[in-house]
Scaffold this motif. Structure first.
Motif, PDB file in Angstrom:
ATOM      1  N   CYS B  32       0.942  -1.216  -0.021  1.00  0.00           N
ATOM      2  CA  CYS B  32      -0.254  -0.348  -0.041  1.00  0.00           C
ATOM      3  C   CYS B  32       0.979   1.401  -0.007  1.00  0.00           C
ATOM      4  N   GLY B  34      -0.721   4.374  -0.533  1.00  0.00           N
ATOM      5  CA  GLY B  34      -1.805   5.136   0.099  1.00  0.00           C
ATOM      6  C   GLY B  34      -0.977   6.355   0.947  1.00  0.00           C
ATOM      7  N   THR B  35      -1.589   7.545   1.160  1.00  0.00           N
ATOM      8  CA  THR B  35      -1.164   8.712   1.851  1.00  0.00           C
ATOM      9  C   THR B  35      -0.598   8.254   3.195  1.00  0.00           C
ATOM     10  N   GLY B  36      -1.272   7.401   4.008  1.00  0.00           N
ATOM     11  CA  GLY B  36      -0.940   7.026   5.175  1.00  0.00           C
ATOM     12  C   GLY B  36       0.265   6.338   5.217  1.00  0.00           C
ATOM     13  N   CYS B  37       0.219   5.062   4.421  1.00  0.00           N
ATOM     14  CA  CYS B  37       1.625   4.226   4.332  1.00  0.00           C
ATOM     15  C   CYS B  37       2.686   4.778   3.660  1.00  0.00           C
ATOM     16  N   CYS B  69      -4.941   3.187  -0.807  1.00  0.00           N
ATOM     17  CA  CYS B  69      -5.153   3.094   0.562  1.00  0.00           C
ATOM     18  C   CYS B  69      -5.938   1.507   0.878  1.00  0.00           C
ATOM     19  N   LEU B  70      -5.650   0.922   1.687  1.00  0.00           N
ATOM     20  CA  LEU B  70      -6.344  -0.270   1.995  1.00  0.00           C
ATOM     21  C   LEU B  70      -7.212  -0.067   3.300  1.00  0.00           C
ATOM     22  N   GLY B  71      -7.156   1.345   3.736  1.00  0.00           N
ATOM     23  CA  GLY B  71      -7.992   1.505   4.912  1.00  0.00           C
ATOM     24  C   GLY B  71      -7.413   1.236   6.222  1.00  0.00           C
ATOM     25  N   PHE B  72      -6.451   0.302   6.596  1.00  0.00           N
ATOM     26  CA  PHE B  72      -6.134   0.016   7.793  1.00  0.00           C
ATOM     27  C   PHE B  72      -4.863   0.963   8.175  1.00  0.00           C
ATOM     28  N   CYS B  73      -4.683   2.317   7.984  1.00  0.00           N
ATOM     29  CA  CYS B  73      -3.855   3.209   7.894  1.00  0.00           C
ATOM     30  C   CYS B  73      -2.860   2.970   9.137  1.00  0.00           C
ATOM     31  N   LEU B  78       1.343  -1.249   4.897  1.00  0.00           N
ATOM     32  CA  LEU B  78       0.933  -2.795   4.764  1.00  0.00           C
ATOM     33  C   LEU B  78       1.208  -3.299   3.466  1.00  0.00           C
TER      34      LEU B  78
HETATM   35  S1  FES Z   1      -2.700   4.511   3.201  1.00  0.00           S
HETATM   36 FE1  FES Z   1      -2.083   2.315   3.424  1.00  0.00          FE
HETATM   37  S2  FES Z   1      -3.844   1.537   4.521  1.00  0.00           S
HETATM   38 FE2  FES Z   1      -4.604   3.526   4.275  1.00  0.00          FE
END
Ligand code: FES
Ligand SMILES: Cc1cc2nc3c(=O)[nH]c(=O)nc-3n(C[C@H](O)[C@H](O)[C@H](O)COP(=O)(O)O)c2cc1C
Ligand code: SF4
Ligand code: SF4
Ligand code: FES
Lengths: 253, 617
Positions: B32, B34-37, B69-73, B78
Motif C-alpha cells: 500500500c 496510500g497517503t498514510g502508508c 489505501c487499504l483502509g488500515f492506515c 501494509l
Molecule cells: S494508506 Fe495504506 S492503508 Fe491507508
C-alpha cells in the motif's frame, strides 16, 4: 412580464425576476440594506435586508435576504416580523464595531430599536470603517477598471488593491467607490492639482470652460477613449457640460 | 499507445486477452502506498521489494504492485501477498529481505509481521481474520487491494468498464431509472437523491450539459475521496461516463484540491488511458456518446467544495457561494445545465448499473441505501477508512471495527460530518448512521468524517477548535458567518479561559441562532453545529466552566491547577528536574510541592512522574 405579489398584505405588481428589495422600495416599503445598489448585481453580504417569503403551495414562510431574491408570481412577503427584526439587529450588531460612527448604521440601529452595542469597537482593522459590503469593488468592476478586489477569506477578509498591493495601479481616480461606500471610509483627498486615492496620486483635470478641477487626467483619458460621450464634453465639468447640452438644445426649442 | 476499442465486444476481447495472460494463482505482492502508508515509508518498502525480488530472480514487474489505501492506515505500511492473502503490517525496508526469502521463495509466513488481535492475542494471518476488516462491507474499497491504480489493464481485468457496456445495452433512460430506484443519495454531504438530480439536469433546457466530480474534500482529517481517486480512479471515471450517458452531457470536470498531487496525477493518467482506449472522446466504445473529462485543480479553500463556489472557481472566478434560485442542474457552469456529484457518489454508479438497484437497496436502510466510507480518526484504537452499510450504529463502527478507545479510557463523544458536524455523547452510541437520523440528532453525515474523543476531551475546547477552523474558512461574504463565527470562537475562548458567565452562554445561543438562520450557504448555516450540539449534550460541562470556573476534563489551562499528592510522592525529584519553570521544590525522598504562581501548566511533571502523584483539578 409582470408578476403579482403581496407585500405585507398589500398587492403589488413588478417585472418577474426583479430584486425583491427593489420592488419593496418602489412601493414605498422600507428594508435596511447596506450592500445593495440597483445597478449592480447583488452579493447579499450584509444580511440586513431579511424578509419572510412564502411561495404559493410551498408551506411555511422562509427567512431570506431580499436583495438577491427574484420576485415571482403569487409571492407573499412580510417585511418586518419579530423574527426578522431580531436577526437584522444581530447582524447589525456584528457590523457596528467596525463603523461605530457611520450615520448609515445609526439610522438602521434606530429603526431596529438597537440602542446599546453588544460588542466593543474593533481597532486595527486594515481599512477602518469598512463593513465589507464590496460595493466599491463591484462598482469599480462594473465601470470596467477592476482596480479593487476582495482579498482573503474568513476573519482575514478585506478589500483593497488586488493581490494585497498597497497601490491600486489600475485606479483612474474616478471616485465612484468613494461615492458608493456606505460608511464613507474610502479616503479621497484633492489638493489644487492632484487627487490621492488608494495609494495613488493622480493629476487633476480642470474644466476647459470654468477652470475648476473636476476629475483626474487619467479618468478623462478613459472617457475620451471609450467615446460614450462626445470627446469635447469630456473636457467639461458636470455643470458646464449640462449648460453646454442645454445651449445645444436651444435651436430645437 | 493501444488502438481505440471499437465497441463493447472489442472490450470483452481485450479483457479476455488480459486474463488469459495472467495466471489467477500467481503470487502477487501488493504494497500500500496510500497517503498514510506513504508517510511511513511505503514507497521505500516497495522499491526495496522490487530490488530484492530482482536479486532473487523473481519477476517483479509482473508480481508486485503499489496500491492505493487499504483502509488500515494505522498499521501501515501494509504489504499483502496473494493468493494466500497474507497481510503484513508496519513493514520496514529492513523486513523486506526476510519477506522475499521466507514468504515469496519459501512459502512461509513471517509471524512477527502479522497483526495481533488485541482482544484474543492471536496473530491474524489474512484480512478476513482481522476484526477491523471482517466487520466491514467493502464494496467501493474492495478493489483497492487488487489493482495498480496506474494501470487501466488491472481495472479492466477485474471487470472494469463492463458497467459502461451494460449501460449502453440498457439505454440512457433505463440507466437513470436504475440509479433513481437504487435510492443512491449524494455522498458529499447533503444526501440529495442522485437519480433525481440527474433527471433535473437531463430535462433542463439547453444543448450543452456538464457533469462535474467534486473532489475538493476539504474536511481536515478526511481522506475517503482521496483514497478512491488514488486507489481506484477508473471506478470514479466510469461512473462519470455512465452519468454523462444518462444525462446527455458532453463534457466533464474533476475538481481536485491542489494538496492531493497524487490523486491529480492518478485521475489525469486514468483519463488519458481511457481516451487512448476509446472510452472517452468522440464516439465512446463506438457508440453515439461523445464525452471527455478535464481535471481542474482547486486552491484548497474549504468553501470551494460548496457547489456554487466550485462553479465560480471552475469558471476562474473567486470561489464564493451565491444564492441558487435556479438550481445548478438547470443553470450551472457557464450558465448551462450541470450535474455535480461527489467522488464516492460517482464510484457507486458502475456497481449499481452492473449489479442492479435491488442489490444496492439490499444494503443499508430504507431511506439511506448502500454503503458509506468513513474516515475514523481520533481516540480510537484502529484508525483508518472503514466502509459499512448505511445504518450501522456508531457503536458498531467505533467499538466493533475501531476496537474502542485506547488506554482503557472512556468514550466521551464522536463528531460526525466534518468540521461543522455535531458531537454526539455516549447515550447516542446506538444511533444508526444514516443521513436523516444524524441530522435529527443535531449532527450530519457530511462526507464521512468521524472523530472519536475520549474522556480527556473538553467539549468547550472542541467546539472552540472547530469554530477556529470555520471562522478562518468562511468565504467572508456574509456578515453573519464572517463576523458571527469569530465572535463565537472568542466567546468560547472566554468560557475556556474563565471569563465566561451564564450570559456568555446565552449570547452564544442567540448569536448562533442568527448565524444559522441568516447565512447564505451551508458553511455558515451548519458551522454552529459544534457549538449547539455540545451545548445540547454537554451543557453541564459548560456550566462547570462558567459557574465553578472548573474544566472537568482538565484541559482548559486557565481553569486547572497542578499539585502533588504528598501521599503518593516519594520525592524522586524527577519532576523538579524537568519543570521548565523551576516551580517544583522539595527535599530528596520528601514529598514535593508546586508553586502555583510559577506553574505554566505544561503538564511535563505529570508525564514524568513515575508514581502518578501529580494531580490536576
Ligand atoms: S494508506 Fe495504506 S492503508 Fe491507508
Ligand atoms: C462548505 C461546504 C463544503 C463542501 N465540501 C464538499 C467536498 O469537499 N466534497 C463534496 O463532495 N461535497 C462538498 N460539499 C457539498 C457540495 O456542495 C455538494 O452538495 C455535493 O458535492 C453534491 O454531490 P453529491 O450529491 O454527490 O453529494 C460541501 C458543501 C459545503 C457547504
Ligand atoms: S470600503 Fe466601503 S464600499 Fe468598499 S467594502 Fe468597505 S464599506 Fe463597502
Ligand atoms: S505543570 Fe509544568 S510548570 Fe507546572 S509544575 Fe508541572 S512541570 Fe512545572
Ligand atoms: S442588502 Fe441584501 S444582504 Fe445586504
Amino acid at each position: 412580464m409582470d408578476v403579482r405579489l403581496t407585500i405585507d398584505g398589500h398587492e403589488a405588481k413588478a417585472p418577474k425576476d426583479m430584486s425583491l428589495l427593489d420592488v419593496v422600495r418602489r412601493v414605498g416599503g422600507e428594508i435596511p440594506a447596506l450592500c445593495h445598489h440597483e445597478g449592480i448585481a447583488p452579493i447579499a453580504a450584509c444580511r440586513l435586508c431579511l424578509v419572510e417569503v412564502r411561495r404559493p403551495g410551498r408551506g411555511e414562510a422562509v427567512l431570506t435576504t431580499s436583495c438577491d431574491y427574484p420576485v415571482s408570481e403569487g409571492l407573499e412577503v412580510v417585511t418586518a416580523s419579530p423574527r426578522i427584526r431580531r436577526h437584522r439587529a444581530m447582524n447589525l450588531q456584528l457590523l457596528l464595531p467596525y463603523a461605530p460612527d457611520a450615520p448609515a448604521l445609526h439610522e438602521i440601529a434606530e429603526s431596529l430599536g438597537v440602542t446599546a452595542p453588544l460588542f466593543a469597537p474593533v481597532t486595527g482593522a486594515p481599512l477602518p470603517g469598512c463593513i465589507l459590503c464590496e460595493l466599491c469593488v463591484r462598482v469599480c468592476a462594473a465601470l470596467g477598471y477592476h482596480a479593487l478586489a476582495a482579498i482573503g477569506r474568513g476573519d482575514h477578509k478585506r478589500v483593497g488593491p488586488p493581490f494585497g498591493r498597497s497601490v491600486a495601479t489600475a485606479c483612474v481616480g474616478c471616485g465612484a467607490c468613494h461615492e458608493v461606500c456606505p460608511t464613507g471610509c474610502i479616503a479621497m483627498e484633492d489638493t489644487a492639482t492632484t487627487r490621492r486615492i488608494w495609494g495613488r496620486e493622480l493629476e487633476l483635470f480642470t474644466c476647459r470652460r470654468c477652470g475648476k478641477p473636476f476629475t483626474t487626467v487619467a479618468h478623462r483619458t478613459v472617457m475620451v477613449a471609450r467615446g460614450d460621450i462626445p470627446a469635447e464634453s469630456c473636457d467639461l465639468c458636470e455643470t458646464c457640460r449640462s449648460r453646454d447640452y442645454a445651449r445645444r438644445l436651444a435651436p430645437v426649442r | 499507445m493501444t488502438a481505440r476499442l471499437a465497441g463493447p465486444r472489442a472490450l470483452t476481447r481485450y479483457r479476455e486477452a488480459l486474463t488469459r495472460a495472467r495466471d489467477p494463482g500467481r503470487r502477487v505482492v501488493s504494497v500500500c502506498v496510500g497517503t498514510g502508508c506513504r508517510a511511513n515509508g511505503a514507497r521505500e518498502v516497495y522499491a526495496a521489494l522490487r530490488a530484492q525480488a530482482e536479486k532473487h530472480g523473481v519477476a517483479c514487474e509482473e508480481q508486485s504492485r503499489a496500491t492505493g489505501c487499504l483502509g488500515f492506515c494505522q498499521c501501515g505500511p501494509l504489504l499483502s501477498v496473494a493468493p494466500e492473502g497474507i497481510v503484513y503490517q508496519h513493514v520496514r525496508v529492513a523486513d523486506v529481505p526476510e519477506i522475499v526469502e521466507r514468504t515469496l521463495l519459501g512459502g512461509e509466513t513471517v509471524e512477527r509481521l502479522l497483526y495481533v488481535d488485541p482482544a484474543t492475542g492471536r496473530p491474524c494471518r489474512t484480512e478476513e481474520e482481522i476484526p477491523f476488516y471482517h466487520r466491514q462491507q467493502r464494496v467501493l474499497l474492495r478493489d483497492n487491494a487488487l489493482l495498480d491504480p496506474t494501470s487501466i489493464d488491472d481495472y479492466i481485468a477485474l471487470g472494469g468498464y463492463s458497467a459502461l457496456c451494460r449501460a449502453f445495452e440498457m439505454g440512457p433512460v433505463a440507466v437513470l431509472e436504475e440509479v433513481k430506484r437504487s435510492g443512491l443519495r449524494g455522498r458529499g454531504g447533503a444526501g440529495f437523491p442522485t437519480g433525481r438530480k440527474w433527471e433535473a439536469c437531463r430535462d433542463a433546457a439547453g444543448d450543452l450539459r456538464y457533469v462535474v466530480c467534486n473532489a475538493d474534500e476539504g474536511d481536515p482529517g478526511a481522506f475517503m475521496d482521496d483514497a478512491l481517486l488514488e486507489g481506484d480512479p477508473h471506478s470514479v471515471l466510469e461512473g462519470m461516463i455512465i452519468g454523462a450517458f444518462a444525462i446527455g452531457a458532453r463534457e466533464g470536470y474533476v475538481y481536485v484540491r491542489q494538496e492531493y498531487p497524487v490523486a491529480v496525477e492518478r485521475i489525469t493518467r486514468a483519463i488519458d488511458q481511457a481516451r487512448d482506449l476509446g472510452l472517452l472522446g468522440e464516439s465512446v466504445l463506438g457508440s453515439d456518446l461523445s464525452f471527455d473529462v478535464r481535471v481542474s485543480r482547486g486552491g484548497g479553500a474549504f468553501v470551494c467544495g460548496e457547489a456554487s463556489a466550485m462553479m465560480a472557481s471552475l469558471e476562474g472566478r473567486r470561489g464564493v457561494p451565491r444564492r441558487r434560485i435556479i438550481h445548478l442542474s438547470e443553470r450551472g457552469l457557464w450558465g448551462r445545465p450541470t450535474n455535480l456529484n461527489n467522488v464516492e457518489t460517482w464510484a457507486n454508479v458502475p456497481q449499481i448499473v452492473l449489479r442492479g438497484a435491488d442489490w444496492f437497496r439490499s444494503m443499508g436502510t430504507e431511506r439511506s441505501t448502500g454503503t458509506k466510507i468513513f474516515s475514523l480518526v481520533g481516540k480510537v484504537n484502529d484508525t483508518g477508512l472503514v466502509e459499512v452499510p448505511m445504518g450501522a450504529t456508531l457503536r458498531d463502527i467505533i467499538f466493533g471495527i475501531g476496537g474502542g478507545i485506547p488506554g482503557g479510557k472512556g468514550f466521551k463523544a464522536v463528531q460526525t460530518g466534518g468540521p461543522s458536524g455535531g458531537c454526539l455523547p455516549a447515550e447516542k452510541l446506538d444511533t444508526p448512521v444514516d443521513f436523516d437520523t444524524l441530522v435529527a440528532e443535531g449532527s450530519m453525515m457530511g462526507s464521512g468524517g468521524m472523530i472519536v474523543m475520549d474522556e480527556d476531551t473538553c467539549m468547550v475546547d472542541v467546539a472552540r477548535y472547530f469554530l477556529r477552523f470555520l471562522a478562518s474558512e468562511s468565504c467572508g461574504n456574509c456578515t453573519s458567518c464572517r463576523e458571527g463565527l469569530w465572535r463565537l470562537r472568542d466567546l468560547l475562548g472566554d468560557i475556556a479561559e474563565g471569563r465566561g458567565t451564564r450570559d456568555t452562554i446565552a449570547l452564544i445561543e442567540e448569536l448562533a441562532d442568527t448565524v444559522k438562520a441568516t447565512s447564505l450557504c451551508a458553511l455558515g448555516t451548519s458551522a454552529v453545529n459544534p457549538v449547539l450540539s455540545t451545548l445540547r449534550h454537554f451543557r453541564d460541562e459548560y456550566l462547570a466552566h462558567v459557574d465553578d470556573k472548573r474544566c472537568p476534563a482538565a484541559v482548559c489551562k486557565a481553569l486547572i491547577t497542578f499539585s502533588i499528592d504528598p501521599d503518593a510522592c516519594n520525592g524522586c525529584t524527577l519532576c523538579a528536574a524537568r519543570c521548565p519553570q523551576g516551580a517544583i521544590s522539595g527535599e530528596k525522598r520528601q514529598p514535593h510541592t508546586i508553586a502555583p504562581e510559577l506553574c505554566i501548566k505544561c503538564g511535563i511533571c505529570r508525564d514524568v512522574c513515575p508514581r502518578d502523584a501529580v494531580r490536576v483539578h
